[in-house]
Design a protein around this motif. Structure first.
Motif, PDB file in Angstrom:
ATOM      1  N   ARG A  33       7.843 -11.633  -4.953  1.00  0.00           N
ATOM      2  CA  ARG A  33       6.683 -10.806  -5.282  1.00  0.00           C
ATOM      3  C   ARG A  33       6.187 -10.061  -4.043  1.00  0.00           C
ATOM      4  N   SER A  34       6.173 -10.740  -2.905  1.00  0.00           N
ATOM      5  CA  SER A  34       5.735 -10.117  -1.654  1.00  0.00           C
ATOM      6  C   SER A  34       6.673  -8.995  -1.236  1.00  0.00           C
TER       7      SER A  34
ATOM      8  N   ASP B 159      -3.123   6.886 -11.778  1.00  0.00           N
ATOM      9  CA  ASP B 159      -1.698   6.568 -11.722  1.00  0.00           C
ATOM     10  C   ASP B 159      -1.287   6.163 -10.312  1.00  0.00           C
ATOM     11  N   ILE B 160      -1.733   6.936  -9.315  1.00  0.00           N
ATOM     12  CA  ILE B 160      -1.379   6.618  -7.925  1.00  0.00           C
ATOM     13  C   ILE B 160      -2.025   5.304  -7.501  1.00  0.00           C
TER      14      ILE B 160
ATOM     15  N   ASN C 291      -2.795  -3.379  -8.133  1.00  0.00           N
ATOM     16  CA  ASN C 291      -2.025  -4.583  -8.473  1.00  0.00           C
ATOM     17  C   ASN C 291      -1.741  -5.452  -7.257  1.00  0.00           C
ATOM     18  N   MET C 292      -1.879  -4.864  -6.062  1.00  0.00           N
ATOM     19  CA  MET C 292      -1.724  -5.637  -4.835  1.00  0.00           C
ATOM     20  C   MET C 292      -2.995  -6.424  -4.510  1.00  0.00           C
ATOM     21  N   GLY C 293      -4.051  -6.195  -5.307  1.00  0.00           N
ATOM     22  CA  GLY C 293      -5.308  -6.909  -5.099  1.00  0.00           C
ATOM     23  C   GLY C 293      -6.222  -6.266  -4.084  1.00  0.00           C
TER      24      GLY C 293
ATOM     25  N   ALA D 281       1.666   4.958  -1.944  1.00  0.00           N
ATOM     26  CA  ALA D 281       0.319   4.417  -1.773  1.00  0.00           C
ATOM     27  C   ALA D 281       0.326   2.912  -1.528  1.00  0.00           C
ATOM     28  N   MET D 282       1.409   2.255  -1.848  1.00  0.00           N
ATOM     29  CA  MET D 282       1.531   0.819  -1.572  1.00  0.00           C
ATOM     30  C   MET D 282       1.896   0.562  -0.107  1.00  0.00           C
ATOM     31  N   ARG D 283       2.145   1.657   0.633  1.00  0.00           N
ATOM     32  CA  ARG D 283       2.532   1.595   2.048  1.00  0.00           C
ATOM     33  C   ARG D 283       3.701   0.642   2.272  1.00  0.00           C
TER      34      ARG D 283
END
Length: 289
Positions: free
Chosen positions: A81-82, A106-107, A113-115, A161-163
């Motif tokens: 998951r990580s 959307d972005i 979801n990463m919290g 955007a999740m970098r």
């Protein structure tokens, strides 16, 4: 420097133990260096997409291992998951996965979801939108009101955007016109430049690979058959042709000019290199005369 992503004797067989059994990967040893821009080419069915799906744990190996920062990504569910948050995967035609009411939402889907908290999500959404050239006004629109190229950029921004520390893109310019393709490649280069993340670009376009990446991996029959700089790979035109691949068009032109007796280097694979070589030769001819 140790690889950020690495596979060891990675093997994947679909429908194992059935009459439809098919080996997609055969003992693949592959790696991605931190911060590099890597290209992967190969004909349809060569194993490219199957390899990509292993790199962030979407599918598990039949045999072999996948490592992220030296840790087996299937060590535990938490590890997998990580890794999925740190190895971003953009599928072909990612705009088909847009579903929210606005581009902004959307972005924001991945970071939420990463919290992450609202303020951090907002920073990441606007940062990613800027990297792909979307305006503040477009963020408030429905994604379905955007043009085809803008939808593609919005979908890619959702992963950016999740970098991720590694961004993998499977045919990100497929189906776009030349201007759209250039814009997407520019966005990918901007992300690589601004973040320092490693980028893995899968493409059928030899020209795209030649002018974008620093290292090229060639796949055929579920194996890696070539690995090196674009210059060294595209100099092997006959071998690529035998695998159903082609060298960039400008390389084909240079090869034709060489057969006509024009003395040009054989390892040219971008328009810029060709122009420089021709200008250098013209200057040499002038000096000689």
């Amino acid at each position: 420097m140790s690889p950020i992503l690495q596979t060891k004797t990675l093997t994947h067989t679909y429908s194992l133990g059935t009459p439809f059994e098919q080996a997609a990967l055969r003992g693949v040893d592959f790696h991605v260096e931190p911060g590099e821009l890597l290209g992967i080419i190969g004909h349809t069915g060569s194993g490219k997409s199957t390899l990509m799906q292993h790199l962030n744990g979407l599918i598990k190996p039949t045999e072999g291992q996948v490592y992220f920062d030296g840790t087996d990504i299937h060590e535990s569910k938490e590890t997998t998951r990580s890794v999925r948050a740190q190895v971003g995967l953009v599928f072909q035609y990612p705009e088909y996965q847009l579903f929210e009411e606005t581009v902004y939402r959307d972005i924001a889907f991945g970071p939420k979801n990463m919290g992450l908290g609202g303020a951090e999500v907002d920073i990441r959404v606007r940062e990613a939108a800027a990297l792909v050239g979307l305006t503040t006004e477009q963020l408030d629109k429905s994604p379905f009101a955007l043009s085809g190229g803008q939808k593609r950029r919005a979908a890619i921004a959702g992963v950016m955007a999740m970098r991720p520390r590694v961004l993998i893109l499977d045919e990100p310019t497929a189906g776009l016109d030349p201007r759209g393709r250039d814009e997407i490649i520019g966005n990918i280069k901007a992300f690589h430049r601004e973040t320092g993340a490693a980028v893995v670009l899968v493409s059928h376009s030899m020209e795209e690979i030649a002018r974008t990446v620093s290292r090229v991996v060639v796949m055929s029959g579920g194996q890696i058959v070539m690995n090196g700089t674009g210059r060294s790979i595209f100099a092997q035109g006959a071998e690529l042709h035998a695998m159903g691949l082609a060298v960039p068009e400008v390389t084909q032109i240079v090869m034709r000019l060489r057969t006509l007796g024009i003395d040009l280097p054989c390892d040219i694979f971008t328009v810029e290199q060709a122009a420089q070589a021709i200008l250098t030769r013209a200057g040499g001819d002038t000096d000689a005369s």
